[in-house]
Design a protein around this motif. Structure first.
Motif, PDB file in Angstrom:
ATOM      1  N   LEU A  40      53.502  11.953 -27.916  1.00 55.84           N
ATOM      2  CA  LEU A  40      52.205  11.732 -27.285  1.00 55.84           C
ATOM      3  C   LEU A  40      51.104  12.564 -27.940  1.00 55.84           C
ATOM      4  O   LEU A  40      49.934  12.206 -27.870  1.00 55.84           O
ATOM      5  CB  LEU A  40      52.279  12.040 -25.787  1.00 55.84           C
ATOM      6  N   SER A  41      51.465  13.665 -28.594  1.00 57.97           N
ATOM      7  CA  SER A  41      50.456  14.465 -29.298  1.00 57.97           C
ATOM      8  C   SER A  41      49.771  13.636 -30.374  1.00 57.97           C
ATOM      9  O   SER A  41      48.573  13.737 -30.592  1.00 57.97           O
ATOM     10  CB  SER A  41      51.100  15.701 -29.930  1.00 57.97           C
ATOM     11  N   VAL A  42      50.555  12.800 -31.050  1.00 53.68           N
ATOM     12  CA  VAL A  42      49.994  11.917 -32.072  1.00 53.68           C
ATOM     13  C   VAL A  42      49.138  10.846 -31.408  1.00 53.68           C
ATOM     14  O   VAL A  42      48.026  10.538 -31.855  1.00 53.68           O
ATOM     15  CB  VAL A  42      51.122  11.256 -32.902  1.00 53.68           C
ATOM     16  N   THR A  43      49.661  10.287 -30.308  1.00 53.80           N
ATOM     17  CA  THR A  43      48.937   9.217 -29.607  1.00 53.80           C
ATOM     18  C   THR A  43      47.612   9.718 -29.038  1.00 53.80           C
ATOM     19  O   THR A  43      46.611   9.001 -29.059  1.00 53.80           O
ATOM     20  CB  THR A  43      49.814   8.643 -28.475  1.00 53.80           C
ATOM     21  N   VAL A  44      47.598  10.947 -28.534  1.00 55.36           N
ATOM     22  CA  VAL A  44      46.369  11.523 -27.975  1.00 55.36           C
ATOM     23  C   VAL A  44      45.250  11.522 -29.014  1.00 55.36           C
ATOM     24  O   VAL A  44      44.095  11.224 -28.720  1.00 55.36           O
ATOM     25  CB  VAL A  44      46.624  12.965 -27.468  1.00 55.36           C
ATOM     26  N   ALA A  45      45.598  11.839 -30.262  1.00 53.75           N
ATOM     27  CA  ALA A  45      44.590  11.969 -31.321  1.00 53.75           C
ATOM     28  C   ALA A  45      44.186  10.640 -31.950  1.00 53.75           C
ATOM     29  O   ALA A  45      43.230  10.588 -32.709  1.00 53.75           O
ATOM     30  CB  ALA A  45      45.127  12.895 -32.407  1.00 53.75           C
ATOM     31  N   LYS A  46      44.915   9.573 -31.646  1.00 56.54           N
ATOM     32  CA  LYS A  46      44.584   8.283 -32.247  1.00 56.54           C
ATOM     33  C   LYS A  46      43.202   7.829 -31.799  1.00 56.54           C
ATOM     34  O   LYS A  46      42.828   7.983 -30.643  1.00 56.54           O
ATOM     35  CB  LYS A  46      45.625   7.228 -31.854  1.00 56.54           C
ATOM     36  N   LEU A  47      42.473   7.226 -32.697  1.00 53.60           N
ATOM     37  CA  LEU A  47      41.119   6.784 -32.378  1.00 53.60           C
ATOM     38  C   LEU A  47      41.066   5.298 -32.046  1.00 53.60           C
ATOM     39  O   LEU A  47      39.980   4.744 -31.902  1.00 53.60           O
ATOM     40  CB  LEU A  47      40.178   7.092 -33.554  1.00 53.60           C
ATOM     41  N   ASP A  48      42.220   4.654 -31.941  1.00 58.11           N
ATOM     42  CA  ASP A  48      42.220   3.249 -31.537  1.00 58.11           C
ATOM     43  C   ASP A  48      42.480   3.164 -30.043  1.00 58.11           C
ATOM     44  O   ASP A  48      43.279   3.902 -29.507  1.00 58.11           O
ATOM     45  CB  ASP A  48      43.280   2.447 -32.308  1.00 58.11           C
ATOM     46  N   ASN A  49      41.770   2.291 -29.379  1.00 58.40           N
ATOM     47  CA  ASN A  49      41.956   2.055 -27.945  1.00 58.40           C
ATOM     48  C   ASN A  49      41.839   3.349 -27.143  1.00 58.40           C
ATOM     49  O   ASN A  49      42.724   3.715 -26.399  1.00 58.40           O
ATOM     50  CB  ASN A  49      43.321   1.404 -27.695  1.00 58.40           C
ATOM     51  N   VAL A  50      40.724   4.068 -27.348  1.00 61.50           N
ATOM     52  CA  VAL A  50      40.545   5.346 -26.657  1.00 61.50           C
ATOM     53  C   VAL A  50      39.249   5.354 -25.861  1.00 61.50           C
ATOM     54  O   VAL A  50      38.370   4.523 -26.046  1.00 61.50           O
ATOM     55  CB  VAL A  50      40.514   6.534 -27.661  1.00 61.50           C
ATOM     56  N   ALA A  73      47.007   8.980 -22.655  1.00 59.85           N
ATOM     57  CA  ALA A  73      48.122   9.678 -23.300  1.00 59.85           C
ATOM     58  C   ALA A  73      48.100  11.162 -22.967  1.00 59.85           C
ATOM     59  O   ALA A  73      49.141  11.774 -22.710  1.00 59.85           O
ATOM     60  CB  ALA A  73      48.071   9.468 -24.813  1.00 59.85           C
ATOM     61  N   LEU A  74      46.894  11.761 -22.956  1.00 61.80           N
ATOM     62  CA  LEU A  74      46.768  13.178 -22.632  1.00 61.80           C
ATOM     63  C   LEU A  74      47.243  13.469 -21.213  1.00 61.80           C
ATOM     64  O   LEU A  74      47.978  14.433 -20.968  1.00 61.80           O
ATOM     65  CB  LEU A  74      45.312  13.622 -22.806  1.00 61.80           C
ATOM     66  N   GLN A  75      46.847  12.614 -20.263  1.00 65.73           N
ATOM     67  CA  GLN A  75      47.261  12.815 -18.870  1.00 65.73           C
ATOM     68  C   GLN A  75      48.771  12.697 -18.721  1.00 65.73           C
ATOM     69  O   GLN A  75      49.417  13.495 -18.034  1.00 65.73           O
ATOM     70  CB  GLN A  75      46.561  11.801 -17.954  1.00 65.73           C
ATOM     71  N   LEU A  76      49.359  11.676 -19.380  1.00 67.09           N
ATOM     72  CA  LEU A  76      50.809  11.507 -19.308  1.00 67.09           C
ATOM     73  C   LEU A  76      51.534  12.694 -19.941  1.00 67.09           C
ATOM     74  O   LEU A  76      52.564  13.154 -19.429  1.00 67.09           O
ATOM     75  CB  LEU A  76      51.231  10.213 -20.015  1.00 67.09           C
ATOM     76  N   GLN A  77      50.995  13.187 -21.040  1.00 66.15           N
ATOM     77  CA  GLN A  77      51.605  14.339 -21.687  1.00 66.15           C
ATOM     78  C   GLN A  77      51.606  15.548 -20.753  1.00 66.15           C
ATOM     79  O   GLN A  77      52.606  16.253 -20.623  1.00 66.15           O
ATOM     80  CB  GLN A  77      50.857  14.654 -22.981  1.00 66.15           C
ATOM     81  N   GLU A  78      50.461  15.774 -20.087  1.00 69.49           N
ATOM     82  CA  GLU A  78      50.380  16.890 -19.138  1.00 69.49           C
ATOM     83  C   GLU A  78      51.352  16.685 -17.970  1.00 69.49           C
ATOM     84  O   GLU A  78      52.003  17.627 -17.518  1.00 69.49           O
ATOM     85  CB  GLU A  78      48.950  17.052 -18.617  1.00 69.49           C
TER      86      GLU A  78
END
Length: 199
Positions: A40-50, A73-78
């Motif tokens: 999810l760390s990678v997904t958080v930083a993705k600039l698509d669909n954000v 993604a950030l919320q799920l990671q937390e």
């Protein structure tokens, strides 16, 4: 002290709020969490669909404002970072069944965010419950295409024979040809996949 497992429709007797089988199921979900937190760390930083940090809304990205991140993604990671690693510890919590469902939901959503919307994971627990209520026992030749269509799994006639031979699966009717409950076949299929993944 003996009581019934608090997981919906389980009813197994246990000395804690989760029976041994439900503890094992929860542990399988918990074992997925560390890898998902990293992914999810990678997904958080993705600039698509954000959505922009600090809230969505119109107007687009303004110069000098916070860089856009994937807030879902950030919320799920937390959320996943708050999850424990030992299912047995959860079994002593009166809220164990609800927490197990919540963790399962977080893991499923995290998998979708990590792998992308094109191949969302199949919710096998929901499939089992749905199939249990709507599908009668049927012979193998009807059962295999039915499971492929409704449960999105591939089972072969050889699988059915092997599971029956090993006592994992029992026929409802034996004559003129064996019939099997689809939800029981799905249970065995899911259990077999779990065993293979931990082998």
């Amino acid at each position: 002290m003996s009581m019934e497992c608090t997981t919906a429709d389980c009813q197994n007797h246990t000395s804690t709020y989760l029976c041994t089988g439900c503890i094992r199921d929860l542990q399988a979900w918990l074992d997925m969490v560390p890898d998902l937190v990293k992914a999810l760390s990678v997904t958080v930083a993705k600039l698509d669909n954000v959505r922009p940090a600090g809230g969505g809304g119109g107007g687009g990205h303004k110069p000098g404002s916070a860089a856009p991140i994937n807030l879902d993604a950030l919320q799920l990671q937390e959320n996943l970072r708050t999850v424990g690693t030992d299912a047995k510890a959860y079994a002593h919590d009166p809220r164990a069944a609800g927490l197990a469902l919540l963790i399962q939901d977080w893991v499923n959503k995290a998998e979708i965010l990590v792998s992308g919307p094109n191949e969302p994971p199949v919710n096998h627990a929901a499939n089992r419950e749905r199939i249990k209520n709507i599908a009668p026992a049927m012979p193998t030749r009807q059962l295999l295409p039915w499971l492929k269509l409704h449960a999105q799994i591939i089972v072969t006639s050889k699988d059915i024979r092997n599971w029956a031979h090993r006592g994992k699966l029992r026929a409802v009717e034996r004559t003129p040809q064996p019939t099997y409950n689809p939800h029981e076949v799905l249970d065995v299929w899911y259990e077999t996949r779990r065993e293979e993944s931990h082998a």
